[in-house]
Design an enzyme around this catalytic site. Structure first.
Site, short mmCIF file in Angstrom:
data_model
loop_
_atom_site.label_atom_id
_atom_site.label_comp_id
_atom_site.label_asym_id
_atom_site.label_seq_id
_atom_site.Cartn_x
_atom_site.Cartn_y
_atom_site.Cartn_z
CB CYS A 19 -0.94 -0.02 1.21
SG CYS A 19 -1.85 1.52 1.46
CB CYS A 22 0.68 1.45 4.26
SG CYS A 22 -1.05 0.88 4.24
#
Length: 422
Positions: A19, A22
């Site tokens: 991600c 993230c």
């Protein structure tokens, strides 16, 4: 962690290794952990790969990445604010602390009021209203602070019609909750948890959607100090301040820097500076039918919206949804080509090239097939003609036979004529 997590208060980042958001949060999250430890906070900071421990992530209702949750006993609180170090730490300290914070003295009240732009205070003793207040606090503690105090702790300018009472302090004044006019306590607190005037961005506008209020925004360029930009911003601020008692139940006021987000929301290019009123519950919006020159013009515009005489645009009807799909698709394509032309050519050119080759192959196959079919039909017709008429020898014999028959006839005719002559 699963067996012992209830022994402590945890602030957990559920992430996925692939991600991008993230990865962007990771350095901020490391700073959060270091500062929370240095300040001696009881909150433990951690992170978990939700793809490796999917069962635990599912248990906490993790559906996207990154997801930040504060786990306190049997409760799990979602963090929905900006992903900055200060905002995350403030959220953790607020939720980890007491649900209702007591204010024992006027000095403490003044100290808290200086620290918080918006604060809710329950005034009085035990009552059904206090039970409801605690219940609402357990739900909305993720957004704001909740306090309790006795009446003599409040400033002298505060006048309460009755006790117990719930009061919100903001914008240099206060509002008392009225069950008959304001409805459900939870809805009222959710509406009043913002200041009357805000610097609005996309995230704030999304949060304001839960309040049910109309949002009056001056769309300006913060870097532009021209008279027109400053004037529209001042008009909105004056209405928010001077007409607070008239409009605070129905309207939220603020300004927004730039029109990019508004354009995507309205699917239209708004000129800057301008004023727009948004109904975030159904995606309707209102534009003034004439220039807003002063505060009186803005008040008249707001009253026209409230009494239904102002024309609403947009909405969430079927036609608008189709328009939204087309607009989003167009915006996505344009943004890809704008940010990375080569990537855009690859993403959209390659599929188009493959489709073109397939179409060419299909068309070419049909054409060749048509020629073959015509040749086969021609050959079949030729064979059919040969079958019907016979071979060349048979045709020659037939021709000779016809000649012989004609010759015999002529001979018979000649014999008859000779006999008649005799």
């Amino acid at each position: 962690f699963k067996e012992n997590r209830k022994d402590d208060i945890w602030l957990v980042d559920f992430y996925a290794p692939w991600c991008g958001h993230c990865k962007k949060l990771e350095p901020v999250w490391n700073e959060v952990g270091i500062e929370m430890k240095n300040m001696g906070s009881p909150v433990k900071v951690g992170k978990m790969d939700a793809t490796s421990f999917s069962s635990i992530a599912s248990e906490f209702g993790v559906r996207g990445y990154p997801t930040i949750k504060l786990l306190k006993g049997d409760l799990a609180y979602n963090y929905r604010g900006p992903r900055t170090k200060d905002d995350i730490i403030e959220f953790a300290n607020r939720v980890a602390g007491p649900l209702i914070r007591p204010l024992p003295s006027q000095h403490m009240f003044e100290h808290v009021q200086k620290r918080h732009r918006v604060l809710f205070v329950y005034v009085g003793g035990e009552s059904p209203l206090k039970e409801k207040y605690i219940e609402v606090a357990s739900e909305l503690i993720v957004y704001t602070y909740f306090f309790s105090a006795l009446e003599d702790v409040l400033p002298e300018y505060v006048t309460l019609p009755e006790l117990p009472a719930v009061v919100v302090f903001k914008d240099g004044t206060y509002f008392v909750y009225d069950e008959y006019e304001d409805g459900d306590l939870s809805s009222w607190i959710n509406r009043e948890r913002f200041q009357g005037y805000l610097n609005v961005d996309g995230f704030t506008l999304y949060e304001l959607g839960d309040t049910g209020k109309l949002v009056a925004i001056a769309v300006i360029d913060d870097k532009n100090s021209s008279v027109e930009h400053t004037r529209l911003k001042s008009i909105i601020q004056e209405v928010a301040r001077d007409y607070r008692d008239h409009f605070h139940r129905d309207f939220q006021f603020g300004h927004m820097d730039g029109n990019d987000y508004i354009n995507s929301l309205l699917m239209d290019d708004l000129t800057v500076p301008t004023i727009v009123v948004l109904n975030t519950s159904n995606q309707q919006y209102f534009l003034p039918d004439r220039d807003i020159e002063n505060t009186e013009d803005m008040v008249q515009f707001i009253n026209n919206i409230l009494d239904g005489t102002a024309e609403a645009q947009g909405g969430d009807g079927l036609l608008q949804r189709v328009k939204r799909i087309i607009y989003d698709a167009k915006s996505t394509v344009m943004s890809v080509f704008k940010s990375s032309p080569l990537l855009g050519c690859f993403l959209f050119g390659l599929p188009l090239g493959v489709i073109s080759i397939m179409c060419y192959g299909i068309c070419t196959a049909d054409t060749d097939g048509g020629v073959d079919e015509r040749e086969a039909a021609k050959k079949e017709n030729s064979d059919r003609e040969l079958t019907d008429e016979g071979s060349e020898e048979e045709q020659e014999e037939e021709k000779n036979g016809k000649y012989t028959e004609l010759s015999d006839g002529e001979l018979k005719h000649k014999d008859i004529m000779e006999k008649k002559k005799d």
